[in-house]
Design a protein around this motif. Structure first.
Motif, mmCIF file in Angstrom:
data_model
loop_
_atom_site.group_PDB
_atom_site.id
_atom_site.type_symbol
_atom_site.label_atom_id
_atom_site.label_comp_id
_atom_site.label_asym_id
_atom_site.label_seq_id
_atom_site.Cartn_x
_atom_site.Cartn_y
_atom_site.Cartn_z
ATOM 1 N N SER A 15 0.849 -1.188 0.000
ATOM 2 C CA SER A 15 0.000 0.000 0.000
ATOM 3 C C SER A 15 0.887 1.241 0.000
ATOM 4 N N ARG A 31 -4.219 7.855 -1.977
ATOM 5 C CA ARG A 31 -3.573 6.600 -2.350
ATOM 6 C C ARG A 31 -2.818 6.804 -3.655
ATOM 7 N N LEU A 106 -1.012 -5.333 -5.783
ATOM 8 C CA LEU A 106 -1.743 -4.836 -4.613
ATOM 9 C C LEU A 106 -2.991 -5.684 -4.373
ATOM 10 N N TRP A 110 -3.637 -7.613 -0.933
ATOM 11 C CA TRP A 110 -4.830 -7.356 -0.122
ATOM 12 C C TRP A 110 -5.748 -8.571 -0.075
ATOM 13 N N THR A 120 -10.175 -3.994 -5.332
ATOM 14 C CA THR A 120 -8.888 -3.321 -5.520
ATOM 15 C C THR A 120 -8.697 -2.890 -6.968
#
Length: 159
Positions: A15, A31, A106, A110, A120
């Protein structure tokens, strides 16, 4: 400076959150869609989605101050890089594949903690702005007794 062994962590599917501030010291956070550590480790390029970065870009053009936090969901290993933006521009089409690989990584990371990949993969990620950052400090942010400490022994100490 960012050593090679840390660069691998920063460029993986961790992240990536970015913080900036305006002239009144009001913070903004968003983000990011990954980074590229530049040759030599004195700079990195962080990718900010155009859809969510308007305020951050204004702040960077005003004062250049930026903090980038990297955190791995599975074990909370975390590092913060502080620095100054030295160049802000649009990410080139040649960087889109890098950003899509980051988003896939990612989603996988996750997924380990139960976040569905479909959630995501819907994150805003293109088009992006590329922000080149001169690294001024690297800090341990992993929860524990060293949290907040400068990462000074880059050769022998992993955050």
């Amino acid at each position: 400076m960012i050593p090679a062994q840390l660069a691998g962590f920063l460029e993986s599917g961790v992240s990536v959150l970015v913080a900036t501030r305006d002239a009144r010291l009001s913070p903004d956070a968003l983000r990011a869609m990954g980074v590229r550590v530049e040759r030599g480790g004195a700079e990195l390029t962080v990718f900010l989605p155009a859809a969510t970065s308007r305020e951050a870009l204004a702040n960077l053009r005003d004062n250049g101050r930026i903090a980038v936090c990297f955190s791995r969901a599975a074990d909370h290993r975390s590092v913060q890089v502080k620095g100054r933006a030295v160049e802000v521009g649009e990410a080139g089409a040649d960087e889109r594949e890098r950003l899509e690989r980051y988003l896939d990584a990612l989603a996988e990371a996750w997924g380990v903690i139960g976040i569905p990949a479909r959630a995501t993969l819907r994150l805003a990620h293109w088009p992006c702005h590329a922000v080149r950052v001169r690294v001024e400090g690297v800090f341990v942010q992993t929860p524990g007794p060293d949290a907040g400490a400068p990462l000074v022994d880059v050769a022998g100490r992993a955050p």
